[in-house]
Design a protein around this motif. Structure first.
Motif, short mmCIF file in Angstrom:
data_model
loop_
_atom_site.label_atom_id
_atom_site.label_comp_id
_atom_site.label_asym_id
_atom_site.label_seq_id
_atom_site.Cartn_x
_atom_site.Cartn_y
_atom_site.Cartn_z
N VAL A 153 9.27 20.32 0.93
CA VAL A 153 7.98 19.64 1.06
C VAL A 153 8.13 18.38 1.90
N VAL A 154 9.17 17.62 1.64
CA VAL A 154 9.40 16.38 2.40
C VAL A 154 9.50 16.67 3.89
N LYS A 155 10.25 17.70 4.24
CA LYS A 155 10.39 18.09 5.64
C LYS A 155 9.04 18.45 6.26
N ARG A 156 8.23 19.19 5.52
CA ARG A 156 6.96 19.68 6.05
C ARG A 156 5.92 18.57 6.19
N ILE A 157 5.97 17.57 5.32
CA ILE A 157 4.91 16.56 5.33
C ILE A 157 5.21 15.35 6.19
N ILE A 158 6.42 15.24 6.71
CA ILE A 158 6.77 14.06 7.51
C ILE A 158 5.83 13.86 8.70
N PRO A 159 5.54 14.90 9.53
CA PRO A 159 4.64 14.66 10.68
C PRO A 159 3.24 14.18 10.29
N PRO A 160 2.53 14.87 9.36
CA PRO A 160 1.20 14.36 8.99
C PRO A 160 1.27 13.03 8.26
N MET A 161 2.32 12.82 7.48
CA MET A 161 2.47 11.55 6.78
C MET A 161 2.69 10.42 7.77
N SER A 162 3.43 10.71 8.84
CA SER A 162 3.68 9.70 9.88
C SER A 162 2.37 9.25 10.51
N ASN A 163 1.48 10.20 10.78
CA ASN A 163 0.18 9.86 11.37
C ASN A 163 -0.61 8.93 10.46
N GLU A 164 -0.61 9.22 9.15
CA GLU A 164 -1.35 8.38 8.22
C GLU A 164 -0.73 6.98 8.11
N ILE A 165 0.58 6.91 8.16
CA ILE A 165 1.26 5.62 8.07
C ILE A 165 0.95 4.76 9.30
N ILE A 166 0.95 5.38 10.47
CA ILE A 166 0.60 4.65 11.69
C ILE A 166 -0.86 4.18 11.62
N THR A 167 -1.72 5.03 11.09
CA THR A 167 -3.12 4.64 10.92
C THR A 167 -3.25 3.45 9.97
N LEU A 168 -2.42 3.44 8.93
CA LEU A 168 -2.44 2.34 7.97
C LEU A 168 -2.10 1.02 8.64
N VAL A 169 -1.16 1.05 9.58
CA VAL A 169 -0.79 -0.18 10.30
C VAL A 169 -2.04 -0.82 10.91
N LYS A 170 -2.87 0.00 11.54
CA LYS A 170 -4.07 -0.51 12.20
C LYS A 170 -5.19 -0.79 11.22
N ASP A 171 -5.26 0.01 10.16
CA ASP A 171 -6.34 -0.16 9.18
C ASP A 171 -6.22 -1.46 8.39
N THR A 172 -5.04 -2.06 8.37
CA THR A 172 -4.91 -3.34 7.65
C THR A 172 -5.88 -4.38 8.21
N SER A 173 -6.30 -4.19 9.47
CA SER A 173 -7.25 -5.13 10.08
C SER A 173 -8.60 -5.11 9.38
N LEU A 174 -8.92 -4.01 8.66
CA LEU A 174 -10.21 -3.92 7.97
C LEU A 174 -10.30 -4.89 6.81
N ALA A 175 -9.17 -5.40 6.35
CA ALA A 175 -9.19 -6.34 5.23
C ALA A 175 -9.91 -7.63 5.59
N THR A 200 0.83 -1.20 0.00
CA THR A 200 0.00 0.00 0.00
C THR A 200 0.86 1.25 0.00
N LEU A 201 1.89 1.27 0.83
CA LEU A 201 2.79 2.43 0.87
C LEU A 201 3.52 2.61 -0.46
N LEU A 202 4.06 1.53 -1.01
CA LEU A 202 4.83 1.62 -2.24
C LEU A 202 3.99 2.14 -3.40
N LEU A 203 2.71 1.81 -3.41
CA LEU A 203 1.84 2.22 -4.51
C LEU A 203 1.12 3.54 -4.23
N ALA A 204 0.70 3.75 -2.98
CA ALA A 204 -0.10 4.93 -2.65
C ALA A 204 0.72 6.21 -2.58
N LEU A 205 1.98 6.12 -2.17
CA LEU A 205 2.80 7.33 -2.06
C LEU A 205 3.00 8.01 -3.42
#
Length: 229
Positions: A153-175, A25-30
């Motif tokens: 841009v990379v510097k600025r988006i790291i914090p919000p991107m980190s939140n989404e990535i952590i959410t993705l870890v848990k969202d995999t359970s929805l599969a 998901t990360l490799l394709l969605a980013l």
């Protein structure tokens, strides 16, 4: 002890699928999210409006619903059957089931929409004066984007991107709603044996993995700390 070992083996089997779903998901969605962000900022109005509407729908509806739609609707409406990828290796053959592929498509599309808004916010937060300065220096648009804008841009988006990535870890359970054999699916199967504790054991898997991802992303953020924004 034997029971604990058996449950651990089952959960590790499910976790391998969850991990694979997370990585793909990360490799394709980013990169897809970056492409979508360019479309939502396009000067071509029809494309911009359509993509903004699509992002609004994907961000405004539950991921669980999107998984159902992507898995069931193509077959019900168009007679489409999700393919099974044959790799020649037993583990990969079982992982790349029709259900797994459908879930992956849903996750990629959903997270690309979220990532696109993060990208858009990061790109638009870079002062226009820097772009103009690059033009004065004779730089092309590509050079300005990659050498001036992108690193900031990379510097600025790291914090919000980190939140989404952590959410993705848990969202995999929805599969597991379409019976993908991920971690929570394997934990829930233990309920049939009268065991409740494997659910909490599975929670520990998510907690540890989220912790590792958090540490890694924090390290990346510190490495980019020399960009003063």
């Amino acid at each position: 002890m034997v029971q604990f070992i058996n449950v651990t083996q089952k959960l590790l089997e499910g976790f391998s699928s969850s991990l694979f779903l997370f990585i793909l998901t990360l490799l394709l969605a980013l990169p897809l999210g970056l492409l979508v962000s360019f479309c939502t900022m396009s000067k071509f109005a029809p494309l911009r409006v359509v993509m903004k509407l699509l992002v609004w729908v994907l961000r405004g509806t539950p991921l669980m619903l999107q998984i159902f739609v992507i898995f069931y609707v193509p077959g019900l409406v168009f007679g489409f059957q999700w393919p099974t990828v044959q790799t020649g290796w037993a583990w990969f053959d079982s992982t790349f089931s029709t259900r797994f592929i459908a879930a992956l498509v849903a996750f990629v599309i959903n997270y690309a929409a979220y990532f696109s808004e993060i990208y858009r916010g990061g790109i638009q937060s870079v002062p226009k004066g820097q772009t103009e300065a690059g033009q004065v220096l004779g730089m092309t648009k590509g050079q300005i984007f990659y050498k001036v804008v992108l690193l900031q841009v990379v510097k600025r988006i790291i914090p919000p991107m980190s939140n989404e990535i952590i959410t993705l870890v848990k969202d995999t359970s929805l599969a597991n709603v379409i019976a993908v054999t991920e971690l929570m699916f394997m934990a829930q199967k233990q309920l049939l044996n009268g065991l409740i504790w494997p659910l909490f054991y599975a929670g520990a898997f998510y907690l540890v993995f989220s912790g590792l991802i958090t540490v890694l992303l924090s390290h990346v953020e510190k490495k980019l700390g020399y960009f003063k924004v």
